[in-house]
Design a protein around this motif. Structure first.
Motif, mmCIF file in Angstrom:
data_model
loop_
_atom_site.group_PDB
_atom_site.id
_atom_site.type_symbol
_atom_site.label_atom_id
_atom_site.label_comp_id
_atom_site.label_asym_id
_atom_site.label_seq_id
_atom_site.Cartn_x
_atom_site.Cartn_y
_atom_site.Cartn_z
ATOM 1 N N MET A 1 -4.800 0.567 10.596
ATOM 2 C CA MET A 1 -4.389 0.976 11.937
ATOM 3 C C MET A 1 -4.017 2.454 11.977
ATOM 4 O O MET A 1 -4.037 3.068 13.033
ATOM 5 C CB MET A 1 -3.215 0.117 12.405
ATOM 6 C CG MET A 1 -3.671 -1.268 12.800
ATOM 7 S SD MET A 1 -2.365 -2.226 13.505
ATOM 8 C CE MET A 1 -3.242 -3.739 13.869
ATOM 9 N N GLN A 2 -3.646 3.017 10.816
ATOM 10 C CA GLN A 2 -3.312 4.446 10.758
ATOM 11 C C GLN A 2 -4.460 5.250 10.166
ATOM 12 O O GLN A 2 -4.243 6.367 9.702
ATOM 13 C CB GLN A 2 -2.041 4.642 9.930
ATOM 14 C CG GLN A 2 -0.845 3.989 10.555
ATOM 15 C CD GLN A 2 0.281 3.766 9.568
ATOM 16 O OE1 GLN A 2 0.098 3.960 8.371
ATOM 17 N NE2 GLN A 2 1.427 3.377 10.065
ATOM 18 N N ARG A 3 -5.667 4.695 10.112
ATOM 19 C CA ARG A 3 -6.861 5.344 9.597
ATOM 20 C C ARG A 3 -6.665 5.820 8.169
ATOM 21 O O ARG A 3 -7.007 6.945 7.811
ATOM 22 C CB ARG A 3 -7.284 6.523 10.493
ATOM 23 C CG ARG A 3 -7.220 6.162 11.955
ATOM 24 C CD ARG A 3 -8.146 6.976 12.754
ATOM 25 N NE ARG A 3 -9.516 6.535 12.534
ATOM 26 C CZ ARG A 3 -10.567 7.057 13.154
ATOM 27 N NH1 ARG A 3 -10.410 8.043 13.984
ATOM 28 N NH2 ARG A 3 -11.775 6.603 12.917
ATOM 29 N N ARG A 4 -6.054 4.973 7.341
ATOM 30 C CA ARG A 4 -5.968 5.215 5.904
ATOM 31 C C ARG A 4 -6.718 4.083 5.209
ATOM 32 O O ARG A 4 -7.258 3.195 5.864
ATOM 33 C CB ARG A 4 -4.511 5.218 5.434
ATOM 34 C CG ARG A 4 -3.661 6.323 5.975
ATOM 35 C CD ARG A 4 -2.271 6.291 5.393
ATOM 36 N NE ARG A 4 -1.453 5.195 5.919
ATOM 37 C CZ ARG A 4 -0.981 4.204 5.200
ATOM 38 N NH1 ARG A 4 -1.235 4.126 3.920
ATOM 39 N NH2 ARG A 4 -0.229 3.254 5.749
ATOM 40 N N LEU A 5 -6.719 4.096 3.880
ATOM 41 C CA LEU A 5 -7.400 3.029 3.150
ATOM 42 C C LEU A 5 -6.444 1.995 2.570
ATOM 43 O O LEU A 5 -6.846 0.884 2.274
ATOM 44 C CB LEU A 5 -8.243 3.624 2.018
ATOM 45 C CG LEU A 5 -9.559 4.254 2.488
ATOM 46 C CD1 LEU A 5 -10.214 4.978 1.329
ATOM 47 C CD2 LEU A 5 -10.492 3.196 3.037
ATOM 48 N N GLY A 6 -5.176 2.362 2.379
ATOM 49 C CA GLY A 6 -4.237 1.406 1.797
ATOM 50 C C GLY A 6 -4.482 1.248 0.310
ATOM 51 O O GLY A 6 -5.192 2.044 -0.299
ATOM 52 N N PRO A 7 -3.907 0.215 -0.322
ATOM 53 C CA PRO A 7 -4.123 0.020 -1.759
ATOM 54 C C PRO A 7 -5.598 -0.224 -2.053
ATOM 55 O O PRO A 7 -6.225 -1.061 -1.405
ATOM 56 C CB PRO A 7 -3.279 -1.211 -2.091
ATOM 57 C CG PRO A 7 -2.983 -1.853 -0.796
ATOM 58 C CD PRO A 7 -3.025 -0.801 0.239
ATOM 59 N N MET A 8 -6.181 0.540 -3.007
ATOM 60 C CA MET A 8 -7.615 0.376 -3.271
ATOM 61 C C MET A 8 -7.990 0.628 -4.724
ATOM 62 O O MET A 8 -9.136 0.426 -5.099
ATOM 63 C CB MET A 8 -8.430 1.315 -2.382
ATOM 64 C CG MET A 8 -8.048 2.755 -2.554
ATOM 65 S SD MET A 8 -9.048 3.859 -1.584
ATOM 66 C CE MET A 8 -10.589 3.771 -2.457
ATOM 67 N N TYR A 9 -7.043 1.051 -5.571
ATOM 68 C CA TYR A 9 -7.419 1.405 -6.934
ATOM 69 C C TYR A 9 -7.270 0.241 -7.900
ATOM 70 O O TYR A 9 -8.035 0.131 -8.853
ATOM 71 C CB TYR A 9 -6.592 2.603 -7.418
ATOM 72 C CG TYR A 9 -7.019 3.873 -6.754
ATOM 73 C CD1 TYR A 9 -8.257 4.446 -7.059
ATOM 74 C CD2 TYR A 9 -6.221 4.496 -5.813
ATOM 75 C CE1 TYR A 9 -8.673 5.601 -6.430
ATOM 76 C CE2 TYR A 9 -6.623 5.647 -5.178
ATOM 77 C CZ TYR A 9 -7.843 6.203 -5.497
ATOM 78 O OH TYR A 9 -8.259 7.334 -4.881
ATOM 79 N N VAL A 10 -6.255 -0.610 -7.699
ATOM 80 C CA VAL A 10 -5.996 -1.687 -8.660
ATOM 81 C C VAL A 10 -6.834 -2.903 -8.287
ATOM 82 O O VAL A 10 -6.527 -3.603 -7.342
ATOM 83 C CB VAL A 10 -4.502 -2.053 -8.667
ATOM 84 C CG1 VAL A 10 -4.173 -2.913 -9.860
ATOM 85 C CG2 VAL A 10 -3.649 -0.811 -8.649
ATOM 86 N N GLY A 11 -7.899 -3.162 -9.025
ATOM 87 C CA GLY A 11 -8.729 -4.329 -8.752
ATOM 88 C C GLY A 11 -9.646 -4.094 -7.559
ATOM 89 O O GLY A 11 -9.572 -3.065 -6.900
ATOM 90 N N PRO A 12 -10.501 -5.082 -7.236
ATOM 91 C CA PRO A 12 -11.403 -4.939 -6.097
ATOM 92 C C PRO A 12 -10.622 -4.895 -4.787
ATOM 93 O O PRO A 12 -9.778 -5.752 -4.534
ATOM 94 C CB PRO A 12 -12.273 -6.208 -6.179
ATOM 95 C CG PRO A 12 -11.497 -7.161 -6.999
ATOM 96 C CD PRO A 12 -10.673 -6.360 -7.950
#
Lengths: 119, 327
Positions: free
Chosen positions: B38-49
């Motif tokens: 909703m804030q045009r970010r990606l959020g958590p994305m590095y740990v695991g798929p």
């Protein structure tokens, strides 16, 4: 009392109360450090100005507590009335509405005495 | 009590405990992802798929973090406060029917631990006891942020207790029972209470945000004013218990809302069960959506909203419902 409810609540309580054992195990995992400054209460990086756990605060919170007590007890009276409303009929309903009128009068008194105004 | 009954009850409650502890963790993943999108970010994305293992990483961190008891706290009360939050959240689950009754390998399963006839009162009452967690935790820590947070928590929770009670009175008058199963069956015959009691539903929903301390009413731990509120002094798994309690409460209040107002599991078919889970997922999503869309309001606005807007509305709703039922 429903025995299964008591049993289930008891199990939950026992499991959750047993958790401090887990906390003691975490002592042996992970990093540790110890110093006088580290164990101080958090205060944005400066030394704590606040030594005691208990302190005074605004009396309005206490007044809200009293108002809550009054209204919540009145609402508890209304729960048994609500589920039996069909049997009680029109007269029973009007009786409770008179009681609710008293509740509203109390609410108006709360408004007038300005205890809900936070300036 | 025979042994089979005791074992069945214990198995049920342990399953509920495990599922909802896990859901609390997965709920944080969804919260971070949804807020990020909703804030045009990606959020958590590095740990695991897709960052899915972030939950596990956070769990490992929580368990291995040092358990700090700061100086100046009242140690016993400080230690017991998070336990109260977690315990009351899961005790409330004992009276919630999570799914309709179903049969597996010829064995009938009732997915409710205790089908008591005062289910609604029990769930709301036990959730209300959860107030003692923030209250004692904040009062026991020698920290001014925690103290302010505690005072706010107490005033918010108890004020919205009144709204919860009053908004529930009108549906209770129509259904005539406290049992959540009776609520469900009433709505199978008479249509959703959401349509016959829209005002009560909205009031209950607003109160649910306050009772779980979610964003428009997130004054208890308003990050930019109060650091982490009553949780400031807590670390590791003690803080984790507060956290699990809060998220479990969000799921349970979503279940209660779906059962009370939105038809529950309907006639008990597979479609009905899936519909219940869908409704719960929707309510949980709205908790997160509101957090992304709404700013926090001030404590005095909160009190104004509760005592001067919602409470008169709830009383008017009861009076109108009463007269409509009689004539």
């Amino acid at each position: 009392m429903a025995p299964n409810l008591v049993l289930a609540s008891g199990v939950i309580l026992a499991l959750v109360v047993a958790l401090p054992v887990v906390f003691h195990l975490t002592k042996y995992l992970g990093a540790k450090s110890d110093s006088i400054r580290k164990n101080e209460p958090y205060e944005s990086g400066i030394r704590s100005t606040h030594k005691d756990a208990s302190d005074t605060f605004n009396v309005k919170f206490y007044i809200i507590g009293i108002i809550f007590l009054l209204f919540d007890v009145e609402i508890l009276f209304m729960f048994p009335w609500a589920i039996n409303l069909r049997e009680l009929g029109f007269f029973g309903m009007m009786e409770m509405f008179v009681f609710m009128g008293l509740l509203i009068a109390g609410l108006v008194y709360v408004y007038k005495s300005k205890v809900l105004k936070w300036t | 009590m025979d042994t089979a009954f005791i074992i069945e009850t214990i198995v049920k409650i342990v399953v509920i405990l495990l599922i909802f502890s896990a859901l609390a963790g997965i709920g944080t993943y969804f919260e971070r992802k949804i807020l990020a999108f909703m804030q045009r970010r990606l959020g958590p994305m590095y740990v695991g798929p897709f960052g899915l293992l972030q939950v596990a990483a956070d769990g490992v961190k929580l368990f291995t973090k040092e358990d700090i008891i700061p100086t100046g706290v009242v140690a016993k009360i400080f230690k017991i406060a998070p336990v109260i939050t977690a315990a009351t959240a899961f005790m409330a689950a004992a009276a919630i029917p999570f799914l309709p009754t179903f049969t597996v390998f010829g064995y009938t399963v009732h997915p409710i631990v205790a089908d008591i006839n005062v289910g609604v009162l029990y769930v709301l009452g036990v959730m209300a006891i959860g107030l003692y967690g923030p209250l004692l935790g904040g009062l026991a820590s020698a920290n001014k942020f925690a103290l302010i947070s505690t005072a706010r928590a107490a005033s918010v929770f108890i004020s919205y207790e009144v709204i919860t009670g009053l908004s529930l009175l009108a549906p209770l008058m129509m259904v005539g029972s406290f049992s959540l199963i009776d609520f469900n069956n009433y709505q199978v015959d008479n249509g959703w209470l959401l349509f016959s009691q829209p005002l009560a539903f909205i009031l209950f929903w607003i109160a649910a945000f306050a009772e779980t301390g979610r964003t428009p009413f997130h004054l208890v731990a308003n990050d930019h004013e109060l650091i982490d509120g009553f949780g400031t002094e807590y670390s590791g798994m003690r803080w984790g218990l507060f956290f699990i309690g809060e998220y479990a409460n969000m799921f349970f209040i979503s279940f209660v809302m779906a059962l009370l107002f939105c038809g529950g599991f309907g006639d008990g078919s597979v479609a009905g069960a899936l519909a219940l889970l869908g409704k719960v997922a929707f309510f949980f999503f709205v908790f997160l959506w509101v957090r992304a869309a709404w700013p926090d309001i001030r404590p005095d606005q909160l009190m104004w909203l509760c005592w001067k807007v919602l409470m008169p509305l709830a009383v008017i709703n009861i009076v109108i419902t009463g007269f409509v039922m009689m004539f």
